[in-house]
Design a protein around this motif. Sequence first.
Motif, short mmCIF file in Angstrom:
data_model
loop_
_atom_site.label_atom_id
_atom_site.label_comp_id
_atom_site.label_asym_id
_atom_site.label_seq_id
_atom_site.Cartn_x
_atom_site.Cartn_y
_atom_site.Cartn_z
N SER A 202 22.63 6.63 64.19
CA SER A 202 22.48 4.98 63.52
C SER A 202 23.44 5.11 61.75
CB SER A 202 21.68 4.88 63.46
OG SER A 202 20.69 4.88 62.83
N ASP A 203 23.73 4.08 61.91
CA ASP A 203 23.77 4.15 60.53
C ASP A 203 22.94 4.05 59.68
OD1 ASP A 203 22.66 1.30 60.88
OD2 ASP A 203 24.26 0.46 60.11
N GLU A 204 21.60 4.30 59.72
CA GLU A 204 21.05 4.64 58.63
C GLU A 204 19.78 5.91 58.44
OE1 GLU A 204 18.80 1.86 55.54
OE2 GLU A 204 17.50 2.50 56.99
N ILE A 205 19.68 6.90 58.09
CA ILE A 205 18.84 8.31 58.63
C ILE A 205 17.89 7.90 57.99
CG2 ILE A 205 19.15 10.85 58.38
CD1 ILE A 205 22.13 11.08 58.24
N VAL A 206 16.61 8.39 58.96
CA VAL A 206 15.15 8.17 57.88
C VAL A 206 15.04 9.33 58.54
CG1 VAL A 206 13.07 6.95 58.31
CG2 VAL A 206 14.79 5.50 58.85
N VAL A 207 14.67 10.39 56.66
CA VAL A 207 13.39 11.02 56.70
C VAL A 207 12.46 10.48 57.03
CG1 VAL A 207 12.87 13.60 55.38
CG2 VAL A 207 15.88 12.77 56.06
N HIS A 208 11.34 11.12 57.46
CA HIS A 208 10.19 10.36 57.19
C HIS A 208 9.15 12.01 55.65
CE1 HIS A 208 9.53 8.04 60.34
NE2 HIS A 208 9.43 9.20 61.00
N ASP A 209 9.19 12.86 55.58
CA ASP A 209 9.26 13.40 55.00
C ASP A 209 9.66 14.81 54.64
OD1 ASP A 209 6.49 14.44 53.19
OD2 ASP A 209 6.34 16.03 54.79
N ALA B 208 31.13 7.13 47.82
CA ALA B 208 30.08 7.21 48.71
C ALA B 208 30.54 7.02 50.79
CB ALA B 208 29.30 6.49 48.20
N SER B 209 29.53 7.44 51.14
CA SER B 209 30.15 7.37 52.68
C SER B 209 29.04 6.40 53.21
CB SER B 209 29.32 8.31 53.83
OG SER B 209 27.64 8.36 53.04
N GLU B 210 29.15 5.71 54.23
CA GLU B 210 29.18 4.31 55.24
C GLU B 210 28.27 4.47 55.19
OE1 GLU B 210 31.91 3.17 57.74
OE2 GLU B 210 33.99 2.78 56.30
N LYS B 211 26.99 6.04 55.67
CA LYS B 211 26.28 6.27 56.12
C LYS B 211 24.81 5.94 54.78
CE LYS B 211 24.39 9.18 59.89
NZ LYS B 211 25.03 7.94 61.23
N ALA B 212 23.95 5.85 54.89
CA ALA B 212 23.73 5.10 54.03
C ALA B 212 21.81 6.73 54.57
CB ALA B 212 21.89 4.23 54.50
N LEU B 213 20.39 6.62 53.77
CA LEU B 213 20.03 6.85 54.51
C LEU B 213 18.27 6.81 53.51
CD1 LEU B 213 18.47 10.60 54.40
CD2 LEU B 213 19.99 10.51 52.41
N VAL B 214 17.46 6.78 53.34
CA VAL B 214 15.82 6.45 53.44
C VAL B 214 14.52 7.89 53.29
CG1 VAL B 214 13.78 5.31 53.53
CG2 VAL B 214 15.86 4.07 53.85
N ILE B 215 14.92 8.32 52.24
CA ILE B 215 13.98 9.73 52.34
C ILE B 215 12.42 9.08 52.02
CG2 ILE B 215 12.85 11.54 51.43
CD1 ILE B 215 16.41 12.27 51.13
N GLU B 216 11.16 8.59 52.96
CA GLU B 216 9.70 7.93 52.77
C GLU B 216 8.99 9.15 51.47
OE1 GLU B 216 9.75 5.68 56.86
OE2 GLU B 216 8.42 7.76 56.29
N HIS B 217 9.22 10.47 51.79
CA HIS B 217 8.78 11.19 50.99
C HIS B 217 9.20 12.68 50.71
CE1 HIS B 217 4.69 14.46 49.87
NE2 HIS B 217 4.76 13.20 49.23
N PHE B 218 9.04 13.28 49.63
CA PHE B 218 9.46 14.41 48.86
C PHE B 218 8.98 15.02 47.78
CE2 PHE B 218 11.65 16.91 46.44
CZ PHE B 218 12.51 17.50 46.74
N ILE B 219 8.58 15.76 48.36
CA ILE B 219 7.69 16.97 47.04
C ILE B 219 8.29 17.91 46.82
CG2 ILE B 219 5.69 17.87 49.09
CD1 ILE B 219 4.04 17.01 46.44
N MET B 220 8.19 18.37 45.28
CA MET B 220 7.99 20.24 45.46
C MET B 220 7.63 20.65 44.64
SD MET B 220 12.35 21.49 43.70
CE MET B 220 11.58 21.43 41.83
N THR B 221 6.93 22.12 44.93
CA THR B 221 6.09 22.67 44.25
C THR B 221 5.92 24.10 43.81
OG1 THR B 221 5.06 22.89 46.71
CG2 THR B 221 4.38 20.88 45.05
N ASN B 222 5.77 24.35 42.94
CA ASN B 222 5.60 25.85 42.31
C ASN B 222 6.81 26.38 42.47
OD1 ASN B 222 2.15 25.86 42.66
ND2 ASN B 222 3.00 26.30 45.17
#
Length: 223
Positions: free
Chosen positions: A96-103, A137-151
Amino acid sequence: MSKAIKFGLGGILAILLIGFLVLTLSVDSIVKSGIESVGSEMTGTAVTVERVSISPFSGSGTISGFRVENPEDFGEEYALEIDDFSIELNIRSLFSDEIVVHDIEVTSPSVYVEQKMPENNLRIIMDHIESTSSDEASEKALVIEHFIMTNGSADLYTEVGGERSARVEIAEIELNDIGRGGERQAVENVIREIADAIVDQSLRAAAQSGAEQIQDAIQDFLN
């Protein structure tokens, strides 16, 4: 059971198996090529991934061997290395035109901070990312619902006041709903937000570890 029925069932199973393999390879290939092409364009250096393994059903998987090369004229080969990180995404959104990343969960990344007067490898990369996210910027949209970086850890290399190296811990980074709310955010703008957080925390950790002249040099990039 007749031979015709057996052959028919065998044919259906073969088609399903081939379809599964094609879909799996397609998802992995789309994610791998997307990371490498967009990442390399944004950073101005080579971004590579060794392997992507994502379930075409659940959207969960692992990305292995993620590396961002240093700009030219810096001693270390890479600016960032991540052995493995987990990802969960909406498979249908890839088409689709919007990529959805949950985690996205990143554990134990290695960041290499090289300070040369007046240049800093991370700031050079970040400057390139910022110019790309605003101008190309590209026409493709992106949503990242949760991002975490540890250690995470940052290795500091500097020629300020004589060569010196140190390894320091990077503070945990957690971001939510990146690219969500208001106008749709292009892929590049969402990646820029994550990169900015990683670079900022890495430079702060490096500045806190060094001698006074090292702190002053890196502090200029944080103001």
